[in-house]
Design a protein around this motif. Structure first.
Motif, PDB file in Angstrom:
ATOM      1  N   LEU A  98      56.721 -23.998  14.341  1.00  0.00           N
ATOM      2  CA  LEU A  98      57.176 -23.835  13.270  1.00  0.00           C
ATOM      3  C   LEU A  98      58.502 -23.977  12.748  1.00  0.00           C
ATOM      4  N   LEU A  99      58.800 -24.864  11.818  1.00  0.00           N
ATOM      5  CA  LEU A  99      60.041 -25.073  11.290  1.00  0.00           C
ATOM      6  C   LEU A  99      60.351 -24.591   9.965  1.00  0.00           C
ATOM      7  N   SER A 100      61.516 -23.660   9.987  1.00  0.00           N
ATOM      8  CA  SER A 100      61.674 -22.764   8.508  1.00  0.00           C
ATOM      9  C   SER A 100      62.604 -23.683   7.564  1.00  0.00           C
ATOM     10  N   VAL A 101      62.362 -23.577   6.319  1.00  0.00           N
ATOM     11  CA  VAL A 101      63.227 -24.259   5.564  1.00  0.00           C
ATOM     12  C   VAL A 101      64.930 -24.080   5.708  1.00  0.00           C
ATOM     13  N   PRO A 102      65.497 -22.907   5.944  1.00  0.00           N
ATOM     14  CA  PRO A 102      66.813 -22.820   6.368  1.00  0.00           C
ATOM     15  C   PRO A 102      67.413 -23.502   7.528  1.00  0.00           C
ATOM     16  N   GLU A 103      66.375 -23.884   8.462  1.00  0.00           N
ATOM     17  CA  GLU A 103      67.102 -24.692   9.395  1.00  0.00           C
ATOM     18  C   GLU A 103      67.407 -26.097   9.144  1.00  0.00           C
ATOM     19  N   GLY A 104      66.756 -26.648   7.998  1.00  0.00           N
ATOM     20  CA  GLY A 104      67.459 -27.861   7.441  1.00  0.00           C
ATOM     21  C   GLY A 104      66.043 -28.989   7.675  1.00  0.00           C
ATOM     22  N   ASP A 105      66.148 -29.928   7.073  1.00  0.00           N
ATOM     23  CA  ASP A 105      65.125 -31.233   7.136  1.00  0.00           C
ATOM     24  C   ASP A 105      65.316 -32.112   7.878  1.00  0.00           C
ATOM     25  N   ASP A 106      66.445 -31.851   8.877  1.00  0.00           N
ATOM     26  CA  ASP A 106      66.583 -32.987   9.723  1.00  0.00           C
ATOM     27  C   ASP A 106      66.208 -32.756  11.124  1.00  0.00           C
ATOM     28  N   LYS A 107      65.464 -31.622  11.405  1.00  0.00           N
ATOM     29  CA  LYS A 107      65.172 -31.184  12.648  1.00  0.00           C
ATOM     30  C   LYS A 107      63.994 -32.133  13.411  1.00  0.00           C
ATOM     31  N   VAL A 108      63.214 -32.918  12.484  1.00  0.00           N
ATOM     32  CA  VAL A 108      62.087 -33.725  13.070  1.00  0.00           C
ATOM     33  C   VAL A 108      62.754 -34.747  13.898  1.00  0.00           C
ATOM     34  N   PHE A 122      57.998 -32.205  18.047  1.00  0.00           N
ATOM     35  CA  PHE A 122      56.908 -32.480  16.882  1.00  0.00           C
ATOM     36  C   PHE A 122      55.804 -33.502  17.121  1.00  0.00           C
ATOM     37  N   ALA A 123      56.267 -34.373  18.264  1.00  0.00           N
ATOM     38  CA  ALA A 123      55.408 -35.205  18.905  1.00  0.00           C
ATOM     39  C   ALA A 123      54.382 -34.871  19.742  1.00  0.00           C
ATOM     40  N   ASN A 124      54.539 -33.467  20.271  1.00  0.00           N
ATOM     41  CA  ASN A 124      53.514 -32.916  21.237  1.00  0.00           C
ATOM     42  C   ASN A 124      52.815 -31.707  20.548  1.00  0.00           C
ATOM     43  N   SER A 125      53.058 -31.459  19.434  1.00  0.00           N
ATOM     44  CA  SER A 125      52.481 -30.340  18.572  1.00  0.00           C
ATOM     45  C   SER A 125      51.017 -30.921  17.722  1.00  0.00           C
ATOM     46  N   ARG A 126      50.174 -29.905  17.944  1.00  0.00           N
ATOM     47  CA  ARG A 126      48.744 -30.455  17.090  1.00  0.00           C
ATOM     48  C   ARG A 126      49.270 -30.088  15.590  1.00  0.00           C
ATOM     49  N   VAL A 127      50.065 -28.853  15.423  1.00  0.00           N
ATOM     50  CA  VAL A 127      50.265 -28.478  14.248  1.00  0.00           C
ATOM     51  C   VAL A 127      51.959 -28.116  13.788  1.00  0.00           C
ATOM     52  N   LEU A 128      52.009 -28.319  12.566  1.00  0.00           N
ATOM     53  CA  LEU A 128      53.542 -28.088  12.322  1.00  0.00           C
ATOM     54  C   LEU A 128      53.324 -27.309  11.064  1.00  0.00           C
ATOM     55  N   VAL A 129      54.019 -25.822  11.162  1.00  0.00           N
ATOM     56  CA  VAL A 129      54.019 -25.127   9.773  1.00  0.00           C
ATOM     57  C   VAL A 129      55.281 -24.927   9.382  1.00  0.00           C
ATOM     58  N   ILE A 130      55.383 -25.473   8.061  1.00  0.00           N
ATOM     59  CA  ILE A 130      56.671 -25.259   7.420  1.00  0.00           C
ATOM     60  C   ILE A 130      56.726 -23.800   6.711  1.00  0.00           C
ATOM     61  N   THR A 131      57.614 -22.947   7.334  1.00  0.00           N
ATOM     62  CA  THR A 131      57.844 -21.539   6.996  1.00  0.00           C
ATOM     63  C   THR A 131      58.994 -21.410   5.791  1.00  0.00           C
ATOM     64  N   THR A 189      59.033 -21.269   2.686  1.00  0.00           N
ATOM     65  CA  THR A 189      58.908 -22.205   1.599  1.00  0.00           C
ATOM     66  C   THR A 189      59.243 -21.461   0.323  1.00  0.00           C
ATOM     67  N   ASP A 190      59.289 -20.011   0.377  1.00  0.00           N
ATOM     68  CA  ASP A 190      59.896 -19.366  -0.881  1.00  0.00           C
ATOM     69  C   ASP A 190      61.409 -19.585  -1.064  1.00  0.00           C
ATOM     70  N   PHE A 230      66.224 -28.980   1.129  1.00  0.00           N
ATOM     71  CA  PHE A 230      65.108 -29.255   2.017  1.00  0.00           C
ATOM     72  C   PHE A 230      64.104 -29.988   1.540  1.00  0.00           C
ATOM     73  N   ASP A 231      63.953 -31.313   2.016  1.00  0.00           N
ATOM     74  CA  ASP A 231      63.071 -32.229   1.539  1.00  0.00           C
ATOM     75  C   ASP A 231      61.973 -32.123   2.201  1.00  0.00           C
ATOM     76  N   VAL A 232      60.923 -31.373   1.718  1.00  0.00           N
ATOM     77  CA  VAL A 232      59.501 -31.276   2.507  1.00  0.00           C
ATOM     78  C   VAL A 232      58.822 -32.285   2.697  1.00  0.00           C
ATOM     79  N   GLU A 233      58.899 -33.457   1.798  1.00  0.00           N
ATOM     80  CA  GLU A 233      58.110 -34.698   2.288  1.00  0.00           C
ATOM     81  C   GLU A 233      58.791 -35.488   3.211  1.00  0.00           C
ATOM     82  N   ARG A 234      60.112 -35.489   3.015  1.00  0.00           N
ATOM     83  CA  ARG A 234      60.782 -36.195   4.234  1.00  0.00           C
ATOM     84  C   ARG A 234      60.248 -35.543   5.701  1.00  0.00           C
TER      85      ARG A 234
END
Ligand code: MG
Ligand code: ZN
Length: 216
Positions: free
Chosen positions: A137-147, A154-163, A165-166, A173-177
């Motif tokens: 999980l990566l939440s919006v308040p954490e920032g879009d530079d975490k990947v 992120f390389a080892n995960s099957r799923v990324l959940v961006i939490t 989003t409200d 926070f650039d979701v596309e990035r």
């Protein structure tokens, strides 16, 4: 040599993780290692997931935290079996801890096991627990530079959940990035955007999870 010591610890962990893997396989349990920073919304998503699936699937939960049973108690209220692990300073769950914890469950009466890891984007990425998949999980308040900053998880995960989003309208926070950088590291990664607060996207996550359990 320090590097060798660290490798040996990982190797010992991986051997126990293989034991956990075979215990889960023989009981036909699908196991999810739930990862993310403190406050990313792991327990909140877990609660929503249990509510959505508990009538169809038999769920058990291993809760990992440094201290307290706060999260374990939240999950237990939903009527599923829970084992709380307190690492007492340890920054990740290890396979021996999980092996010990799942001994408390009747695995033959379990379809889906969630292991909520300690909130941490670093070493939780490399300590395998015998799970079928890692979900980060990566939440919006954490920032879009975490990947970029924590690529291994992120390389080892099957799923990324961006939490959360409200909160997008209120944050830079650039979701596309985030999605582009995650896919560059891990072309197979599945990505879901959701807000457990509004419920938006939660259904997509549940569908995705159901598909994985069905395929296993
Ligand atoms: Mg939690
Ligand atoms: Zn650690």
């Amino acid at each position: 040599m320090k590097i060798k010591v660290s490798r040996d610890i990982l190797k010992a962990n991986d051997l126990i993780a293989q034991d956990v893997r075979s215990m889960l396989d023989s009981a036909r349990v699908f196991a999810v290692n739930l990862l993310g920073s403190p406050g990313a919304g792991k327990t909140t998503l877990l609660e929503a997931t249990i509510r959505a699936l508990k009538t169809d699937l038999r769920i058990a939960v291993v809760e990992g935290d440094v201290q307290t049973a706060i999260d374990g108690e939240r999950v237990e209220k939903l009527g599923v079996p829970v084992v709380q692990i307190n690492t007492l300073g340890g920054c990740h769950l290890s396979a021996p801890m999980v092996s010990d914890a799942i001994g408390e469950f009747d695995l033959t009466e379990t379809d889906l096991l969630f292991i909520e890891n300690v909130g941490n984007l670093v070493c939780t990425a490399t300590f395998g627990l015998g799970e079928d998949m890692k979900v980060t999980l990566l939440s919006v308040p954490e920032g879009d530079d975490k990947v970029q900053k924590y690529p291994t998880i992120f390389a080892n995960s099957r799923v990324l959940v961006i939490t959360k989003t409200d909160l997008l309208p209120h944050m830079e926070f650039d979701v596309e990035r985030v999605e582009r950088e995650a896919r560059a590291l891990n072309p197979e990664i599945q990505i879901v955007r959701l807000s457990a607060r509004t419920g938006e996207g939660v259904g997509d996550w549940i569908e995705l999870l159901r598909a994985h359990v069905a395929d296993s």
